[in-house]
Design an enzyme around this catalytic site. Sequence first.
Site, PDB file in Angstrom:
ATOM      1  N   PHE A   1       0.839  -1.202   0.000  1.00 15.61           N
ATOM      2  CA  PHE A   1       0.000   0.000   0.000  1.00 15.61           C
ATOM      3  C   PHE A   1       0.872   1.250   0.000  1.00 15.61           C
ATOM      4  O   PHE A   1       1.871   1.324   0.721  1.00 15.61           O
ATOM      5  CB  PHE A   1      -0.867   0.068   1.272  1.00 15.61           C
ATOM      6  CG  PHE A   1      -1.863  -1.038   1.440  1.00 15.61           C
ATOM      7  CD1 PHE A   1      -3.134  -0.943   0.887  1.00 15.61           C
ATOM      8  CD2 PHE A   1      -1.546  -2.169   2.184  1.00 15.61           C
ATOM      9  CE1 PHE A   1      -4.063  -1.957   1.055  1.00 15.61           C
ATOM     10  CE2 PHE A   1      -2.470  -3.195   2.367  1.00 15.61           C
ATOM     11  CZ  PHE A   1      -3.731  -3.082   1.801  1.00 15.61           C
ATOM     12  N   ASP A   2       0.474   2.252  -0.777  1.00 15.35           N
ATOM     13  CA  ASP A   2       0.980   3.608  -0.603  1.00 15.35           C
ATOM     14  C   ASP A   2       0.324   4.158   0.668  1.00 15.35           C
ATOM     15  O   ASP A   2      -0.668   3.610   1.161  1.00 15.35           O
ATOM     16  CB  ASP A   2       0.598   4.439  -1.835  1.00 15.35           C
ATOM     17  CG  ASP A   2       0.996   5.903  -1.698  1.00 15.35           C
ATOM     18  OD1 ASP A   2       2.012   6.190  -1.047  1.00 15.35           O
ATOM     19  OD2 ASP A   2       0.285   6.760  -2.260  1.00 15.35           O
ATOM     20  N   GLY A   3       0.869   5.256   1.187  1.00 13.85           N
ATOM     21  CA  GLY A   3       0.318   5.840   2.411  1.00 13.85           C
ATOM     22  C   GLY A   3      -0.763   6.868   2.148  1.00 13.85           C
ATOM     23  O   GLY A   3      -1.960   6.565   2.133  1.00 13.85           O
TER      24      GLY A   3
ATOM     25  N   ASP B   1      -1.982   6.107  -5.365  1.00 13.03           N
ATOM     26  CA  ASP B   1      -2.826   7.137  -5.975  1.00 13.03           C
ATOM     27  C   ASP B   1      -2.066   7.920  -7.036  1.00 13.03           C
ATOM     28  O   ASP B   1      -2.658   8.764  -7.721  1.00 13.03           O
ATOM     29  CB  ASP B   1      -3.361   8.104  -4.904  1.00 13.03           C
ATOM     30  CG  ASP B   1      -2.263   8.996  -4.341  1.00 13.03           C
ATOM     31  OD1 ASP B   1      -2.431  10.229  -4.315  1.00 13.03           O
ATOM     32  OD2 ASP B   1      -1.215   8.455  -3.927  1.00 13.03           O
TER      33      ASP B   1
END
Length: 312
Positions: A178-180, A293
């Site tokens: 996951f990106d943050g 994103d």
Amino acid sequence: MAEPESTVINTDVKQKDPSTALVIAVTTRAIFNLEEEHKLYLEKGKDEYTRHQQANQDKPLPPGTAFAFIQAVQYVNKKILESNPAERDLFDILVLSNNSPESGVRIINSAKHYGLEISKFCFVSDEDSTQYLKSHGVKLFLSADRTDVCNALQRGVSAALVFQQEVQAPSTPLRVAFDGDAVLFSDETDQIFQEQGLEGALQYERAMEAVPIGEGPLKAFAMHLGKMRKKFGQEKSPIRTYLVTARSGRDMGIRAIKTLREWGLPIDEAFFMDGAPKGPILAQIQPHIFFDDGLHNIQGAQNVGVPSAWVP
């Protein structure tokens, strides 16, 4: 809300309890490579597409971007049931398709060919098939159509856009990266960065260090994943999760780590990249799926063969 126009129950697969399962919905173009067929649909129309699918109903479709992810999810179910045959916290996969039931035979046959444990196939003629996600208890929706993904996010369902690419099926266990900001976390710091630049964002993070970051669109899915992971000791878990964020560890890492701790969300490894490209570290991790994103990060992941999903 009424059920989809046609729902096919896969009797070859043990039915899961949707009230306890982690339900993942995938579209046909997310799980199988249907790019040629989709081009035919756009150029020649629905009737020609349906004829093509019927004529090729016994020819398995090639795997798509989310295929290896779904295979790894099955592996987790197997490991959970080995440790407790009565366990009900399992992954449950359903296919949500705009195909007609007539052209959907090839989809079902392809899933059976690969031994995919898909419980339901929902063939929906409505333009917006995402209206059925909540009634199926879906916790994550993967689609190759941006409008679908935006509609699902507006309905409060964790969702991401997959881009068709050649994917090497990595080995087990299930690895999810996951990106943050704007994925696991809210985009509050991103907004400060856009308005006040890096120094403004750093000052904001220092001032807010003791305050958990807001929830992002994939937080709910990550929490369900974490709940399943806790059934195993860290050494034996068939699930590994990663945080790969553009945040710097020195200036912005502490708040992120404190937020995960506050949520009770276990992450196996965290990489604070300080704006450096994510591709090289993702190539090392080899996740079954990476959520981000930023389209430049998605492109970087695709360049090293990592299945990626964009959270718009």
